[in-house]
Design a protein around this motif. Structure first.
Motif, PDB file in Angstrom:
ATOM      1  N   THR A 154       0.866  -1.186   0.000  1.00  0.00           N
ATOM      2  CA  THR A 154       0.000   0.000   0.000  1.00  0.00           C
ATOM      3  C   THR A 154       0.899   1.231   0.000  1.00  0.00           C
ATOM      4  N   ALA A 155       0.752   2.071  -1.015  1.00  0.00           N
ATOM      5  CA  ALA A 155       1.594   3.265  -1.134  1.00  0.00           C
ATOM      6  C   ALA A 155       0.868   4.472  -0.568  1.00  0.00           C
ATOM      7  N   SER A 156       1.624   5.386   0.053  1.00  0.00           N
ATOM      8  CA  SER A 156       1.022   6.613   0.575  1.00  0.00           C
ATOM      9  C   SER A 156       0.868   7.650  -0.537  1.00  0.00           C
ATOM     10  N   ARG A 157       1.703   7.574  -1.552  1.00  0.00           N
ATOM     11  CA  ARG A 157       1.569   8.424  -2.728  1.00  0.00           C
ATOM     12  C   ARG A 157       1.670   7.521  -3.959  1.00  0.00           C
ATOM     13  N   ASN A 158       1.112   7.958  -5.075  1.00  0.00           N
ATOM     14  CA  ASN A 158       1.180   7.156  -6.302  1.00  0.00           C
ATOM     15  C   ASN A 158       2.624   6.724  -6.520  1.00  0.00           C
TER      16      ASN A 158
ATOM     17  N   PRO B 208      -1.246   2.649  -6.936  1.00  0.00           N
ATOM     18  CA  PRO B 208      -1.986   3.902  -6.704  1.00  0.00           C
ATOM     19  C   PRO B 208      -2.060   4.191  -5.199  1.00  0.00           C
ATOM     20  N   ALA B 209      -1.998   5.484  -4.846  1.00  0.00           N
ATOM     21  CA  ALA B 209      -1.986   5.870  -3.431  1.00  0.00           C
ATOM     22  C   ALA B 209      -3.191   5.280  -2.708  1.00  0.00           C
ATOM     23  N   GLY B 210      -2.925   4.653  -1.588  1.00  0.00           N
ATOM     24  CA  GLY B 210      -3.999   4.144  -0.742  1.00  0.00           C
ATOM     25  C   GLY B 210      -4.634   2.860  -1.223  1.00  0.00           C
ATOM     26  N   ASP B 211      -4.197   2.339  -2.359  1.00  0.00           N
ATOM     27  CA  ASP B 211      -4.751   1.092  -2.872  1.00  0.00           C
ATOM     28  C   ASP B 211      -3.886  -0.062  -2.382  1.00  0.00           C
TER      29      ASP B 211
END
Lengths: 154, 458
Positions: free
Chosen positions: A52-56, A94-97
């Motif tokens: 899970t990324a915090s930014r793209n 993608p951020a938050g995915d």
């Protein structure tokens, strides 16, 4: 003086508060990192992880000291045939995915393993991202539960 | 007022026409002033800043709170995931802004016990920035409540509040015209170098702003550590506070500190609802936001995410007027509304006290309210400065003999009754003030005994 000092102090605090550099904010959280044990006589295995990324961001490459080569693979169906292919441009995060690399889908392929992997062991894998700092992960070697596996055991 | 002698009156009583009661009240006013002046100045400054919270916050955090307004909004669950991935903590609440060009703010609890506010772009789920919890205005708020130095200091606020009321009451007594044509209504002496100018400035400011200051003190009390908590419990338990739980809802439970919902208002604090769902499936923010929007809850609102999956999510509107208060309790799994609490369901106690809270914060009646409260803050500074100047100008010729320049103690113990009439009711209303009062009297006694001046006990 107090009247002058306090707003100044507040502004200084405000200045410190801001983490303005986006690089510092680009963090990928990693969970459920696992690898499958190697089958008899094979030096290849698949590894799975949820990112899970915090930014793209983008998972660009992977590396494992234990393996001669490590790649990010995708599974795609072409002409009704499931094919495995390397993702040369990496995998979009993608951020938050929560992007799951899981059995039957995208996965990390370790090739040219220097030793067989036995369930219960741990494998060090380094994940390289486009934005976030490279991250070292210790994946647990487990046999992923397969549907009907318990019946096979009987 | 004009017949107050500029110099210290002689030691022997009934030489000057200054009454014993007047001198006693003056003395109290002087000591109360010394005691609370630094705190009052700090609270007036931080309170004055806090009145402009929205503007200051917007100016300071514009680089991370401004986003490009776009049509697409990604799932609220992704906001939470991005904030958690970026900070390594757990999101406990989310503030949804009213405007499309504003970032979503998420409160994150870190594993080490710290708290942060994460700014996320709702349109693409990108984490834009992280600040200490609440940012710069939270610091101002903590200075205002003194809790920045420690929770214990919050008790000081209560003592200061009580002494401030003593100051206002004794100030009015000192201003009250006695055997003269009338009280000071305007500043008549304009020579800044002379003490009467400062005395008139002090008297006139106090006269016009005294009511505002007393109001700010009274309405500030619900926040205080001891009195506020006690009073809050009384209001809650007597049923004049929070609304009764709707018949369909499960009984209210008292929240663990971590699960206390944000923004539901003072009298609802600590009330959480079980979501009555077998905690197999975790509730989702997206489900809750969908329900809240469908219920017509106006943004900005704050969603509190319970760490205990058995509890319902709490969604509270961020209102500026007490009448707009509304909070929803929503099951995070099914999206069902467990309770919908509005202002009209509040008890009389909750209505009155939360009204006080909004007027105190300067939002209840718009700009007029805001600037009236700002006037109170400025008046406190004017009163403090003019009070100090007056003391400086009437200070004893030499401070060497450890004299403070306090007004003389009145003769005889009879006048004590007059002063205690002002002070004692306050001491009972605010027990902590009463305690500090006893401490002050004991210290004075001790000092007097040590100095062997038995004739000057007040």
């Amino acid at each position: 003086m107090k009247r002058l000092l306090i707003p100044t102090a507040l502004l200084m605090l405000a200045g410190c508060n801001q983490t303005s550099a986006p690089e510092a904010l680009a963090v990928v959280s990693v969970s459920d990192a696992t690898c499958r044990p190697t089958l008899n006589g094979r030096d290849v295995t698949g590894c799975f992880v949820t990112l899970t990324a915090s930014r793209n961001d983008r998972l660009l490459s992977v590396a494992a000291p234990l393996a001669g080569m490590a790649q990010i693979h995708e599974m795609k169906i072409e002409d009704d045939i499931m094919k495995m292919a390397e993702l040369r441009d990496g995998l979009a995060l993608p951020a938050g995915d929560a992007v799951s690399l899981k059995p039957g889908g995208n996965h990390i392929m370790l090739m040219g393993l220097k030793q067989p992997l036995v369930a219960g062991e741990q494998v060090s894998i380094t994940l390289n991202f486009e934005q976030a700092q490279p991250m070292g992960v210790r994946a647990l070697v487990v046999q992923p539960p397969v549907a009907g596996a318990e019946h096979v055991a009987h | 007022m004009t017949d107050i002698p500029l110099a210290k009156p002689p030691r022997r009583a009934n030489v000057r026409p200054i009454s014993g009661a007047y001198r006693a009240v003056w003395r109290w006013h002087f000591y109360a002033g010394i005691l609370v002046l630094p705190f009052l100045c700090l609270m007036a400054l931080t309170g004055g800043l806090y009145l402009f919270k929205d503007g200051i916050d917007a100016a300071v955090y514009r680089p991370i709170s401004h986003v490009d307004a776009r049509g697409l909004i990604v799932s609220p669950d992704r906001w939470v995931a991005a904030a958690q991935a970026g900070t390594g903590g757990t999101v406990s609440s989310v503030r949804l802004p009213a405007r499309a060009d504003e970032a979503v703010r998420l409160t994150v609890n870190l594993p080490d016990g710290g708290k942060r506010t994460a700014f996320v772009d709702p349109h693409d789920g990108q984490l834009i920035g992280v600040t200490p919890f609440g940012g710069v205005m939270e610091t101002v708020k903590k200075l205002h409540s003194l809790s920045l130095v420690g929770q214990w200091a919050n008790y000081l606020v209560e003592i200061v509040a009580g002494w401030t009321i003593i100051l206002v009451a004794t100030g009015v007594f000192l201003w009250w015209p006695r055997k003269r044509e009338g009280g000071v209504l305007t500043i008549k002496v304009t020579e800044v170098s002379r003490r009467p100018f400062w005395r008139d400035l002090h008297a006139v400011t106090g006269l016009y702003a005294g009511a505002i200051i007393a109001f700010l003190v009274l309405t500030g009390m619900p926040w205080s550590a001891f009195w506020g908590a006690q009073f809050g419990d009384i209001v809650r338990e007597s049923g004049i506070g929070r609304p009764q739980a709707p018949p369909a809802a499960s009984p209210w439970a008292h929240a663990h500190h971590k699960d206390a919902p944000v923004g539901v208002g003072w009298t609802m604090e600590g009330a959480v609802m079980p979501s009555h769902h077998t905690p197999v499936e975790k509730g989702r923010l997206s489900t809750v936001v969908e329900t809240a929007d469908a219920q017509g809850l106006l943004r900005p609102y704050a969603v509190s995410i319970p760490s205990d999956p058995a509890l319902a999510f709490t969604v509270a509107r961020e209102n500026r007027r007490v009448e707009d208060a509304r909070s929803l309790y929503i099951d995070g799994v099914t999206g069902r509304v467990k309770a919908d609490i509005r202002y009209k369901q509040f008890g009389a106690g909750a209505k009155a006290f939360e009204w006080g809270v909004f007027v105190h914060q300067g939002t209840q009646y718009g700009r007029l309210n805001q600037f009236l409260m700002l006037g109170g803050c400025i008046a406190i500074w004017l009163l403090s400065i003019s009070g100090m100047v007056m003391w400086w100008k009437r200070r004893p010729p030499s401070l060497a003999k450890s004299r403070m320049g306090a007004p003389d103690a009145p003769p005889g113990p009879r006048v004590r009754a007059a002063v205690l009439c002002i002070v004692l009711p306050l001491a009972i209303l605010y027990p902590l003030t009463g305690l500090s009062l006893i401490a002050a009297l004991l210290i004075e006694r001790t000092v007097l005994i040590l100095r062997r001046k038995p004739n000057s006990i007040a």
